[in-house]
Design an enzyme around this catalytic site. Structure first.
Site, PDB file in Angstrom:
ATOM      1  N   HIS A 327      52.519  86.178  59.406  1.00  0.00           N
ATOM      2  CA  HIS A 327      52.782  84.890  58.770  1.00  0.00           C
ATOM      3  C   HIS A 327      52.828  84.974  57.250  1.00  0.00           C
ATOM      4  O   HIS A 327      53.430  84.103  56.611  1.00  0.00           O
ATOM      5  CB  HIS A 327      51.744  83.857  59.208  1.00  0.00           C
ATOM      6  CG  HIS A 327      52.001  83.287  60.562  1.00  0.00           C
ATOM      7  ND1 HIS A 327      51.561  83.891  61.729  1.00  0.00           N
ATOM      8  CD2 HIS A 327      52.672  82.171  60.958  1.00  0.00           C
ATOM      9  CE1 HIS A 327      51.944  83.172  62.767  1.00  0.00           C
ATOM     10  NE2 HIS A 327      52.623  82.131  62.333  1.00  0.00           N
ATOM     11  N   GLY A 328      52.184  85.958  56.668  1.00  0.00           N
ATOM     12  CA  GLY A 328      52.239  86.036  55.221  1.00  0.00           C
ATOM     13  C   GLY A 328      51.415  87.171  54.653  1.00  0.00           C
ATOM     14  O   GLY A 328      50.446  87.623  55.263  1.00  0.00           O
TER      15      GLY A 328
END
Length: 471
Positions: A327-328
């Site tokens: 996700h990041g």
């Protein structure tokens, strides 16, 4: 370009539909239909950052070629060659993803750990790279495993990777699920009608609910944490909890609807996750395509739950570490992933016999409390901010209630209630009880009104973020 923009809604989408049906469907040429969609997809992707079309084209050509090489090697009994080609493809795809998404993160942490000052490169993240990289890898992995056939034609393969309805935010489509649809799909009036109505529902989720609720959380974030009251913090994160659901599920609805307009049938990506009664249940309902991907291509190959307890725990932690990192490139995403990994392990090995005895209402409230806390880690700029925000939520702020909290609550209470209601299947169950004729009449009136309302909101508002662009 985003689906909730006037450029897409009034220019791009009508132009592609008209070209597709006038040229592609009327001639009944799948090759022409695919070519129209491929060109449209590349234009769509390159609208905001044309340079990254080159990266996508390189990825398409590399994986198309190496896929054929793997198939040829396996057909000739050259298993070792096929394995080397397979590994080369996985390394290439992960290296590209890692360079653009994680290189700066690693350099930053090396500087911090070693006390050096290496230059941190500033790289614009190619939109949707996490999504289309996982789609590409699913094709290569399934091809190597013998679970799908090699695609010998470039245009269908390129379309699979770049198809604009689900290109930048999913759902993550596995090649084996649409292999036949790439060459033999059928369009129909019923599919077109369903697709248009599904797109409208998603657009309404995004513009009417996600944007409105997101503006509240943006307002809360704009204030210094030291001046945020406990009630303000709760209001902010509750609005974000609803925002991210309507933002992402709305985009998935639009993607599924657009796919159906062009004859594609994508799997569902959400199933009312906020009615879940456990964390396990929540992740069966939230971002289903990502959970399925990690289960099939990471968890099961590691041994899944067929190993000893310590090994299963290890497998789960690996999967959720990667889920968070996917996700990041930030520690708060890593913690967010591990947060869920630990909770799932606790449910599986500590609470398995206790949970069935607890009333569903209590389980739902506890689950939602945990999910809301999880979204703090997910949404905060840094891990430090997340921890401080949670402290404020539980009474460590300078006040429990302030004038800002009262204003935000009074001016957004109705929207929050509507959002909470629409995040449940109550309205769907009510419609299911009505006679089909009444449902058709309601939809005939409701969808045009909903679309008109969306257009009004889109034209009158300048606040139109899309949370999953950065993934």
């Amino acid at each position: 370009m985003v689906f909730s923009s006037s450029t897409f809604l009034f220019l791009f989408m009508p132009a592609v539909i008209i070209l597709y049906y006038l040229l592609g469907v009327t001639t009944k040429s799948t090759r022409l239909k695919n070519f129209i969609l491929l060109v449209a997809s590349l234009v769509f992707y390159g609208w905001g950052e044309p340079v990254y079309i080159i990266l996508m084209v390189i990825s398409i050509l590399f994986n198309f070629t190496i896929g054929k090489d793997i198939s040829a090697a396996k057909r000739r009994g050259r298993d070792s060659e096929a394995k080397h080609k397979f590994i080369a493809s996985i390394v290439f795809n992960l290296a590209v993803l890692g360079f653009f998404k994680y290189f700066g993160f690693f350099i930053e942490n090396i500087n911090m750990l070693l006390g050096v000052s290496l230059k941190i490169p500033v790289l614009e993240l190619p939109i949707g790279i996490s999504f289309y990289t996982f789609q590409t890898m699913s094709y290569i992995i399934d091809l190597y495993r013998g679970k799908t056939r090699v695609q010998k034609k470039l245009i269908p393969f390129a379309l699979y990777i770049s198809l604009f309805p689900q290109l930048i935010a999913g759902p993550i489509v596995q090649y084996k699920d649409i292999e036949t649809q790439l060459t033999e799909r059928k369009e129909s009036v019923s599919k077109f009608s369903y697709g248009l109505s599904r797109f409208t529902v998603g657009l309404a989720k995004k513009l009417l609910l996600a944007n409105t609720l997101g503006a509240v959380y943006t307002t809360v974030q704009a204030d210094a944490l030291s001046k945020t009251s406990t009630l303000t913090a709760w209001l902010g994160i509750i609005c974000y909890t609803l925002q991210i659901y309507f933002d992402f599920s709305g985009y998935s609805d639009m993607a599924i609807g657009l796919g159906r307009i062009f004859g594609f049938e994508f799997n569902e990506n959400f199933n009312y996750p906020y009615i879940a009664t456990s964390i396990t249940d929540f992740w069966r309902r939230w971002h289903i395509s990502l959970s399925t991907w990690f289960k099939e291509y990471v968890y099961i190959p590691l041994g899944g739950n067929r190993r000893s307890t310590p090994r299963v725990i290890f497998n789960l932690l690996v999967v959720w570490l990667l889920t968070g990192f996917w996700h990041g490139a930030a520690w708060n995403f890593v913690i967010w992933g591990l947060f869920y990994g630990v909770l799932l392990i606790i449910e599986k090995y500590v609470l398995a016999k206790v949970l069935p005895k607890i009333p569903n209402t209590i389980k739902h409230v506890v689950t939602m409390l945990i999910v809301i806390i999880g979204w703090v880690f997910f949404s905060a700029p840094t891990l430090t901010d997340a921890v401080e925000y949670i402290r404020i939520m539980f009474g460590a702020g300078y006040k429990l209630v302030d004038s800002n909290a009262n204003y935000l609550l009074s001016s957004n209470f109705i929207t929050i209630i509507i959002g909470a209601f629409c995040a449940t299947p109550i309205y769907k169950k009510a419609l299911d009880k009505l006679p089909p004729a009444q449902v058709s009449a309601l939809r005939l009136v409701a969808f045009p009104l909903l679309l008109a309302l969306c257009i009004i909101f889109m034209i009158s508002s300048t606040y139109n973020p899309f949370l999953y662009f950065r993934f």
